[in-house]
Design an enzyme around this catalytic site. Structure first.
Site, PDB file in Angstrom:
ATOM      1  N   CYS A 180     -20.166 -37.492 -10.944  1.00  0.00           N
ATOM      2  CA  CYS A 180     -20.495 -38.011 -12.282  1.00  0.00           C
ATOM      3  C   CYS A 180     -19.881 -37.163 -13.402  1.00  0.00           C
ATOM      4  O   CYS A 180     -20.041 -37.467 -14.573  1.00  0.00           O
ATOM      5  CB  CYS A 180     -22.010 -38.111 -12.459  1.00  0.00           C
ATOM      6  SG  CYS A 180     -22.784 -36.501 -12.702  1.00  0.00           S
ATOM      7  N   LYS A 237     -24.122 -21.652  34.896  1.00  0.00           N
ATOM      8  CA  LYS A 237     -24.121 -20.331  34.257  1.00  0.00           C
ATOM      9  C   LYS A 237     -24.980 -20.415  33.002  1.00  0.00           C
ATOM     10  O   LYS A 237     -24.630 -21.107  32.039  1.00  0.00           O
ATOM     11  CB  LYS A 237     -22.701 -19.906  33.907  1.00  0.00           C
ATOM     12  CG  LYS A 237     -22.647 -18.498  33.322  1.00  0.00           C
ATOM     13  CD  LYS A 237     -21.209 -18.040  33.137  1.00  0.00           C
ATOM     14  CE  LYS A 237     -21.112 -16.568  32.767  1.00  0.00           C
ATOM     15  NZ  LYS A 237     -21.885 -16.186  31.606  1.00  0.00           N
ATOM     16  N   CYS A 266     -25.597 -30.231  -9.882  1.00  0.00           N
ATOM     17  CA  CYS A 266     -25.320 -31.243 -10.895  1.00  0.00           C
ATOM     18  C   CYS A 266     -26.655 -31.524 -11.585  1.00  0.00           C
ATOM     19  O   CYS A 266     -27.618 -31.892 -10.918  1.00  0.00           O
ATOM     20  CB  CYS A 266     -24.788 -32.501 -10.222  1.00  0.00           C
ATOM     21  SG  CYS A 266     -24.768 -33.909 -11.340  1.00  0.00           S
ATOM     22  N   CYS A 289     -27.082 -39.054 -11.405  1.00  0.00           N
ATOM     23  CA  CYS A 289     -25.779 -38.959 -10.732  1.00  0.00           C
ATOM     24  C   CYS A 289     -25.811 -39.860  -9.487  1.00  0.00           C
ATOM     25  O   CYS A 289     -26.716 -39.744  -8.660  1.00  0.00           O
ATOM     26  CB  CYS A 289     -25.530 -37.508 -10.336  1.00  0.00           C
ATOM     27  SG  CYS A 289     -24.103 -37.297  -9.278  1.00  0.00           S
ATOM     28  N   CYS A 326     -19.325 -31.954 -11.824  1.00  0.00           N
ATOM     29  CA  CYS A 326     -19.753 -32.737 -10.657  1.00  0.00           C
ATOM     30  C   CYS A 326     -18.607 -33.652 -10.222  1.00  0.00           C
ATOM     31  O   CYS A 326     -18.064 -34.389 -11.037  1.00  0.00           O
ATOM     32  CB  CYS A 326     -20.985 -33.569 -11.015  1.00  0.00           C
ATOM     33  SG  CYS A 326     -21.443 -34.722  -9.706  1.00  0.00           S
ATOM     34  N   GLU A 361     -23.654 -22.441  40.941  1.00  0.00           N
ATOM     35  CA  GLU A 361     -24.858 -22.536  40.089  1.00  0.00           C
ATOM     36  C   GLU A 361     -24.440 -22.714  38.645  1.00  0.00           C
ATOM     37  O   GLU A 361     -23.387 -22.204  38.257  1.00  0.00           O
ATOM     38  CB  GLU A 361     -25.650 -21.210  40.133  1.00  0.00           C
ATOM     39  CG  GLU A 361     -26.026 -20.736  41.477  1.00  0.00           C
ATOM     40  CD  GLU A 361     -26.309 -19.221  41.488  1.00  0.00           C
ATOM     41  OE1 GLU A 361     -26.442 -18.600  40.414  1.00  0.00           O
ATOM     42  OE2 GLU A 361     -26.377 -18.676  42.594  1.00  0.00           O
ATOM     43  N   LYS A 421     -15.685 -21.227  33.237  1.00  0.00           N
ATOM     44  CA  LYS A 421     -16.285 -21.549  31.941  1.00  0.00           C
ATOM     45  C   LYS A 421     -15.918 -22.965  31.491  1.00  0.00           C
ATOM     46  O   LYS A 421     -14.821 -23.454  31.764  1.00  0.00           O
ATOM     47  CB  LYS A 421     -15.783 -20.555  30.879  1.00  0.00           C
ATOM     48  CG  LYS A 421     -16.080 -19.105  31.214  1.00  0.00           C
ATOM     49  CD  LYS A 421     -17.477 -18.706  30.828  1.00  0.00           C
ATOM     50  CE  LYS A 421     -17.636 -18.711  29.354  1.00  0.00           C
ATOM     51  NZ  LYS A 421     -18.152 -17.506  28.776  1.00  0.00           N
ATOM     52  N   ASP A 428     -26.836 -19.513  29.558  1.00  0.00           N
ATOM     53  CA  ASP A 428     -26.486 -18.758  28.360  1.00  0.00           C
ATOM     54  C   ASP A 428     -27.773 -18.193  27.766  1.00  0.00           C
ATOM     55  O   ASP A 428     -28.348 -18.746  26.836  1.00  0.00           O
ATOM     56  CB  ASP A 428     -25.783 -19.699  27.373  1.00  0.00           C
ATOM     57  CG  ASP A 428     -25.012 -18.917  26.338  1.00  0.00           C
ATOM     58  OD1 ASP A 428     -24.947 -17.678  26.455  1.00  0.00           O
ATOM     59  OD2 ASP A 428     -24.481 -19.548  25.409  1.00  0.00           O
ATOM     60  N   TYR A 474     -31.255 -15.503  39.804  1.00  0.00           N
ATOM     61  CA  TYR A 474     -30.086 -15.884  40.602  1.00  0.00           C
ATOM     62  C   TYR A 474     -29.478 -14.744  41.399  1.00  0.00           C
ATOM     63  O   TYR A 474     -28.420 -14.900  41.987  1.00  0.00           O
ATOM     64  CB  TYR A 474     -29.014 -16.470  39.688  1.00  0.00           C
ATOM     65  CG  TYR A 474     -28.755 -15.659  38.432  1.00  0.00           C
ATOM     66  CD1 TYR A 474     -28.177 -14.404  38.489  1.00  0.00           C
ATOM     67  CD2 TYR A 474     -29.134 -16.157  37.184  1.00  0.00           C
ATOM     68  CE1 TYR A 474     -27.973 -13.660  37.354  1.00  0.00           C
ATOM     69  CE2 TYR A 474     -28.924 -15.413  36.036  1.00  0.00           C
ATOM     70  CZ  TYR A 474     -28.349 -14.167  36.132  1.00  0.00           C
ATOM     71  OH  TYR A 474     -28.155 -13.418  34.993  1.00  0.00           O
TER      72      TYR A 474
END
Ligand code: IVH
Length: 672
Positions: free
Chosen positions: A418, A121, A433, A438, A415, A119, A321, A123, A233
């Site tokens: 620029c 698994k 900035c 810019c 920045c 089956e 897994k 989460d 399950y």
């Protein structure tokens, strides 16, 4: 009189039976036989009879799925049979070793074939349901395996979990414990987080956390509003039924009216399982729920008993897994990205690494504070995590791997694009900035302008926009509307037809809605939702521009920060020039008044619960005057369900079908 009561009770029981059956077809089987209206008739009739004869209300009546009062704290429930964990394998070889151990313990040679059930698994969050004489009497989380938290009232709100078991194949067992996983579907999870983002609430990191956070609520009313689902399950205690195999257990779970995990199979040997594992790994991304591997269980229950258990996990099952979605790699550099609003944020440049089957070269480091909190340095070996479609992120450095040559990350003062001096307003975690011209900000703001929620210009993605800026054929968003096909031809991978298509979609985007244009402008703190709020209050850009902050703040959902951002936007000369240029280019939008009238054209409403400020008839007339329609039952075609006080089953239906629900206030606002 007694006779009459009996009659009523009989009627109530018939209705319950029918409703349970149709709930099952709808929520578990996904194949309803009744129209929504027909279902509502049954439900409303049952509710009416129960209201009239409250002495006949039972805890398993379908009307009782609405949830109970909030709790002070969760109670604790002991599991009759401990809820075990699973031992894990990561590779085919390790799985083959597991099979060898199992066959040897059973006294067979290692090449003996054995039946297994495999089956996905899940989460999610594991739970146990207890049904006594077919009635759901309690539900608890796994907790430490021995004791869990009692979440009965919350679990009762999950639509695919029946309050009473199906009895078609005879009478229910006196006691049965059914175990499974509560999950949040991926699409619902994305929707939930989008909404939370719009509401300024913290986001859930993944669907598992969203499921846990939604189930473990002291107020079942909150759980009810979250579209949780559950797959089962395993069985704990079971009385009155004897089964031979795990496969039969799963069939029993289905026949009792609960969902089993999709895609489970009976395998006859190890090769079957190896193929199954690969198949499930291949469809993993496409599934609408998160899985992190495959569980393989010896099918025969006799064998399970003789194999027995280790302290925390059975010897007869194993979790194989998937390659983890976390990996380690070296942080080669940190570059600073300049966003649309000038936010300068750190991005990790990594030694390319496979994370959950995808190559990752860059990852988010969020902001300066996070960077300092994590204490990462260039040259560090770092843990990277990728969760679904989310941008990969750097979790932490492995400080024990340091060799002493790692370099502190420098926080920029200017920045990177620029070179303007960055500013970090008090209380903010981000440096910005301040230069609105810019180039990095310009590029990001044009990308935002053309995006789906904005002007929605088909075919005009970030790469093409960056090229156009580099080649100098555009300098701002409005320039897009003055482009000719010939301007596009010199772009990379551009053909005659594609160029024409892009020009066409740019031109088509000129006719838009007010809210799209507001959003596209990229006013700070104004996302898609607030743009719609603004659209419902203003009919022209002039009006929005000239509204002082205090008046903006008087609007529901607009606070001082947003109010200030809007005012600030319209004080900037460059923004005003851009707007001017857009309108000169022929950008138009439906004005609010017209939009409001047309907004309801073709829209279908359902009213439920008591309205405070107007009668049902008046509400209906208001909707119809605006071209909308009112129907009596909720279906997928319903656009809005207006929810008054003490709403009925229509509210549940709306949540289930994910139809937008609005409060009376919101409805009044919609009417203007
Ligand atoms: S069977 C004794 N089957 O994984 C065996 N568990 O890591 C009981 N899980 O606590 C578990 N999907 O919450 C089983 N198809 C599946 C599963 C599954 C997810 C969870 C379960 C268990 C944990 C163990």
């Amino acid at each position: 009189m007694a006779d009459q009561s009996e009659e009523v009770l009989k009627k109530i029981e018939e209705l319950r039976k029918a409703i349970r059956h149709h709930n099952y077809l709808y929520y578990v089987k996904d194949s309803p036989e009744l129209s929504d209206t027909e279902y509502d008739l049954l439900f409303d009739e049952l509710s009416r009879l129960e209201a009239q004869y409250p002495e006949f209300i039972t805890p398993d009546s379908p009307t009782q799925k609405v949830g109970a009062e909030p709790l002070e704290s969760f109670g604790v429930l002991e599991h009759r049979v401990p809820m075990l964990s699973l031992s894990k394998v990561n590779t085919e070889q390790e799985f083959r070793d597991f099979h060898r151990r199992v066959t040897e313990l059973l006294g067979y040679s290692a090449d003996t074939e054995l039946e297994y059930v495999a089956e996905p698994k899940l989460d999610g969050l594991s739970i146990e349901l207890v049904y006594e004489k077919g009635i759901l009497t309690s539900a608890s989380t796994r907790g430490d395996g021995v004791r869990g938290e009692e979440v009965t009232n919350n679990v009762k709100t999950i639509r695919s979990i029946p309050l009473s078991l199906f009895q078609e194949s005879g009478s229910s067992p006196p006691l049965i414990e059914i175990r499974g996983e509560v999950i949040y579907h991926k699409d619902d999870f994305n929707r939930l987080n989008r909404q939370r983002e719009a509401d300024g609430k913290p986001l859930f990191a993944n669907p598992r956390n969203a499921a846990a956070g939604s189930l473990r609520q002291l107020d079942p009313g909150i759980t009810r509003r979250r579209p949780l689902d559950a797959f089962f399950y395993d069985l704990g205690t079971i009385e009155g039924i004897t089964l031979q195999t795990h496969y039969e257990q799963l069939e029993l779970i289905s026949s009792l009216g609960l969902k089993t995990i999709p895609h489970y199979v009976l395998c006859h040997n190890v090769n079957d399982i190896v193929n199954y594992f690969k198949k499930i790994e291949g469809i993993r991304e496409a599934l609408n729920f998160e899985i992190d591997g495959v569980v393989i269980k010896v099918n025969k229950l006799d064998y399970q008993i003789s194999l027995g258990e280790l302290s925390r996990s059975p010897r007869w099952a194993v979790a194989w897994k998937f390659v983890p979605e976390e990996s380690t790699t070296v942080l080669k550099d940190v570059v600073w990205n300049v966003g649309r609003t000038g936010a300068v944020t750190p991005v990790a440049i990594l030694d390319p690494v496979q994370v959950g089957g995808v190559e990752v070269k860059r990852a988010s480091l969020h902001n300066e504070d996070e960077l300092q909190r994590k204490g990462v340095k260039i040259g560090d070996t770092v843990v990277i995590r990728r969760a679904g479609d989310v941008i990969p992120e750097v979790i932490k450095p492995l400080t024990e791997m340091r060799t002493g040559v790692e370099i502190e990350i420098e926080i920029p003062t200017h920045c990177p694009v620029c070179h303007s001096t960055l500013v970090r307003p008090d209380g903010e975690v981000i440096r910005r900035c301040p230069n609105v011209s810019c180039p990095a900000q310009v590029a990001e703001s044009i990308i935002h302008f053309a995006s789906k929620g904005g002007m929605d210009i088909d075919g005009l993605g970030p790469k093409l926009i960056l090229q156009m800026l580099e080649k100098g054929i555009i300098k701002d968003a409005a320039d897009l509307y003055f482009l000719k096909k010939a301007d596009l031809i010199p772009m990379e991978r551009m053909g005659d037809k594609l160029a024409q298509n892009i020009i066409d979609s740019i031109q088509a985007s000129k006719n838009t809605t007010f809210s799209r244009l507001i959003y596209a402008l990229g006013i700070r703190n104004v996302g898609e939702h607030l743009a719609k709020v603004l659209e419902s209050h203003f009919s022209s850009m002039e009006e929005l521009k000239n509204t002082p902050q205090e008046e903006l703040q008087a609007i529901d959902e607009i606070g001082p920060i947003v109010g200030e951002s809007i005012n600030f936007f319209f004080q900037d000369k460059q923004n005003l020039n851009l707007l001017d240029k857009l309108f000169k280019a022929g950008v138009t939008f439906k004005v609010a008044e017209k939009a409001q009238i047309q907004e309801l054209t073709g829209k279908t409403f359902v009213l439920t619960g008591a309205l405070e400020h107007l009668t049902r008839d008046k509400a209906k007339a208001e909707i119809e005057n605006r071209g909308g329609k009112v129907t009596s039952s909720v279906s997928k075609k319903t656009d809005y369900v207006v929810v008054g006080a003490d709403p009925g089953s229509k509210y549940d239906k709306a949540l289930e079908l994910k139809v937008t629900t609005i409060s009376e206030e919101e409805f009044l606002e919609m009417l203007g």
